[in-house]
Motif scaffolding. Structure first.
Motif, PDB file in Angstrom:
ATOM      1  N   ARG A 137     -36.191 -28.139 -14.918  1.00 16.79           N
ATOM      2  CA  ARG A 137     -36.823 -28.722 -13.717  1.00 16.79           C
ATOM      3  C   ARG A 137     -38.015 -29.587 -14.128  1.00 16.79           C
ATOM      4  O   ARG A 137     -38.207 -30.682 -13.599  1.00 16.79           O
ATOM      5  CB  ARG A 137     -37.275 -27.623 -12.767  1.00 16.79           C
ATOM      6  N   TYR A 138     -38.812 -29.089 -15.078  1.00 14.11           N
ATOM      7  CA  TYR A 138     -39.939 -29.884 -15.566  1.00 14.11           C
ATOM      8  C   TYR A 138     -39.454 -31.186 -16.190  1.00 14.11           C
ATOM      9  O   TYR A 138     -40.028 -32.252 -15.964  1.00 14.11           O
ATOM     10  CB  TYR A 138     -40.763 -29.098 -16.591  1.00 14.11           C
ATOM     11  N   LEU A 139     -38.386 -31.098 -16.976  1.00 12.95           N
ATOM     12  CA  LEU A 139     -37.839 -32.305 -17.616  1.00 12.95           C
ATOM     13  C   LEU A 139     -37.318 -33.292 -16.570  1.00 12.95           C
ATOM     14  O   LEU A 139     -37.463 -34.502 -16.725  1.00 12.95           O
ATOM     15  CB  LEU A 139     -36.744 -31.940 -18.603  1.00 12.95           C
ATOM     16  N   ALA A 140     -36.717 -32.768 -15.505  1.00 16.87           N
ATOM     17  CA  ALA A 140     -36.223 -33.644 -14.432  1.00 16.87           C
ATOM     18  C   ALA A 140     -37.386 -34.367 -13.752  1.00 16.87           C
ATOM     19  O   ALA A 140     -37.272 -35.548 -13.399  1.00 16.87           O
ATOM     20  CB  ALA A 140     -35.423 -32.837 -13.411  1.00 16.87           C
ATOM     21  N   LEU A 141     -38.497 -33.676 -13.574  1.00 15.89           N
ATOM     22  CA  LEU A 141     -39.672 -34.316 -12.971  1.00 15.89           C
ATOM     23  C   LEU A 141     -40.193 -35.435 -13.878  1.00 15.89           C
ATOM     24  O   LEU A 141     -40.566 -36.511 -13.389  1.00 15.89           O
ATOM     25  CB  LEU A 141     -40.773 -33.282 -12.716  1.00 15.89           C
ATOM     26  N   ILE A 142     -40.202 -35.187 -15.177  1.00 10.06           N
ATOM     27  CA  ILE A 142     -40.627 -36.233 -16.110  1.00 10.06           C
ATOM     28  C   ILE A 142     -39.621 -37.381 -16.108  1.00 10.06           C
ATOM     29  O   ILE A 142     -40.011 -38.549 -16.137  1.00 10.06           O
ATOM     30  CB  ILE A 142     -40.819 -35.650 -17.528  1.00 10.06           C
ATOM     31  N   ALA A 143     -38.337 -37.059 -16.040  1.00  6.31           N
ATOM     32  CA  ALA A 143     -37.294 -38.088 -16.035  1.00  6.31           C
ATOM     33  C   ALA A 143     -37.404 -38.994 -14.807  1.00  6.31           C
ATOM     34  O   ALA A 143     -36.959 -40.143 -14.842  1.00  6.31           O
ATOM     35  CB  ALA A 143     -35.909 -37.443 -16.104  1.00  6.31           C
ATOM     36  N   ALA A 144     -37.998 -38.482 -13.751  1.00  2.00           N
ATOM     37  CA  ALA A 144     -38.147 -39.282 -12.527  1.00  2.00           C
ATOM     38  C   ALA A 144     -39.295 -40.293 -12.623  1.00  2.00           C
ATOM     39  O   ALA A 144     -39.410 -41.171 -11.768  1.00  2.00           O
ATOM     40  CB  ALA A 144     -38.377 -38.352 -11.330  1.00  2.00           C
ATOM     41  N   ARG A 145     -40.109 -40.179 -13.655  1.00  2.76           N
ATOM     42  CA  ARG A 145     -41.214 -41.129 -13.856  1.00  2.76           C
ATOM     43  C   ARG A 145     -40.649 -42.468 -14.325  1.00  2.76           C
ATOM     44  O   ARG A 145     -39.539 -42.539 -14.845  1.00  2.76           O
ATOM     45  CB  ARG A 145     -42.215 -40.577 -14.876  1.00  2.76           C
ATOM     46  N   PRO A 146     -41.401 -43.534 -14.187  1.00  2.00           N
ATOM     47  CA  PRO A 146     -40.919 -44.846 -14.648  1.00  2.00           C
ATOM     48  C   PRO A 146     -40.589 -44.825 -16.148  1.00  2.00           C
ATOM     49  O   PRO A 146     -41.235 -44.126 -16.937  1.00  2.00           O
ATOM     50  CB  PRO A 146     -42.108 -45.772 -14.367  1.00  2.00           C
ATOM     51  N   GLU A 147     -39.587 -45.601 -16.519  1.00  3.36           N
ATOM     52  CA  GLU A 147     -39.103 -45.620 -17.904  1.00  3.36           C
ATOM     53  C   GLU A 147     -40.215 -45.940 -18.907  1.00  3.36           C
ATOM     54  O   GLU A 147     -40.325 -45.293 -19.952  1.00  3.36           O
ATOM     55  CB  GLU A 147     -37.958 -46.624 -18.064  1.00  3.36           C
ATOM     56  N   ALA A 148     -41.030 -46.912 -18.604  1.00  3.63           N
ATOM     57  CA  ALA A 148     -42.107 -47.298 -19.534  1.00  3.63           C
ATOM     58  C   ALA A 148     -43.065 -46.120 -19.764  1.00  3.63           C
ATOM     59  O   ALA A 148     -43.516 -45.886 -20.887  1.00  3.63           O
ATOM     60  CB  ALA A 148     -42.872 -48.502 -19.001  1.00  3.63           C
ATOM     61  N   GLU A 149     -43.351 -45.365 -18.720  1.00  2.00           N
ATOM     62  CA  GLU A 149     -44.237 -44.202 -18.843  1.00  2.00           C
ATOM     63  C   GLU A 149     -43.578 -43.114 -19.701  1.00  2.00           C
ATOM     64  O   GLU A 149     -44.246 -42.496 -20.537  1.00  2.00           O
ATOM     65  CB  GLU A 149     -44.560 -43.652 -17.450  1.00  2.00           C
TER      66      GLU A 149
END
Length: 152
Positions: free
Chosen positions: A111-123
């Motif tokens: 779930r944490y990884l999914a939240l990070i994956a939802a951030r903009p690609e450059a970030e």
């Protein structure tokens, strides 16, 4: 490096550690595990290991690693079995309870990884680069101070 930069780097490492603990400790505690125990079980969820493997992975002495494994065995998270050819070698495996605990932990981490994956690609790319840079810096420090009791 200037004195202010040294303090700043130390402060960043301390802040990262504190925030990681604040994020992950409740996940591990919900399964009745310490962070070190969870790390051991995560390793065993990928493949069986020996007490020596665990000792090396955790940077703790063989006797301490063995004690930790015995505790996890008593609590039902893992089994220990002796090798037939060499009875001194103890192989560790997760029990169903251990696999279930790791599945719960992995679900939260996913779930944490999914939240990070939802951030903009450059970030995300910047985050990965930064984490790899920190990892390489720590590897360098460990390599340069290997064997020193007090690296300072």
């Amino acid at each position: 490096m200037k004195e202010g930069e040294q303090i700043s780097i130390f402060a960043v490492f301390q802040t990262l550690k504190a925030k990681t603990v604040r994020l992950l400790d409740p996940v591990f505690q919900a399964e009745g595990l310490t962070p070190l125990q969870a790390r051991m079980l995560l390793h065993l969820s990928r493949k069986d290991a020996t007490v020596g493997d665990i000792s090396e992975m955790t940077n703790m002495g063989q006797a301490n690693a063995s004690s930790l494994c015995k505790k996890l065995e008593r609590e039902g998270f893992l089994t220990r079995r002796r090798s037939c050819p060499d009875r001194r070698v103890v192989t560790l495996s997760l029990t169903p309870k251990g696999r279930e605990a790791m599945a719960h932990i992995q679900g939260k981490l996913d779930r944490y990884l999914a939240l990070i994956a939802a951030r903009p690609e450059a970030e995300r790319e910047e985050l990965i680069r930064g984490l790899r840079t920190v990892e390489h810096a720590l590897d360098y420090l460990f390599e340069q101070t290997k064997g020193e009791q007090n690296p300072c």
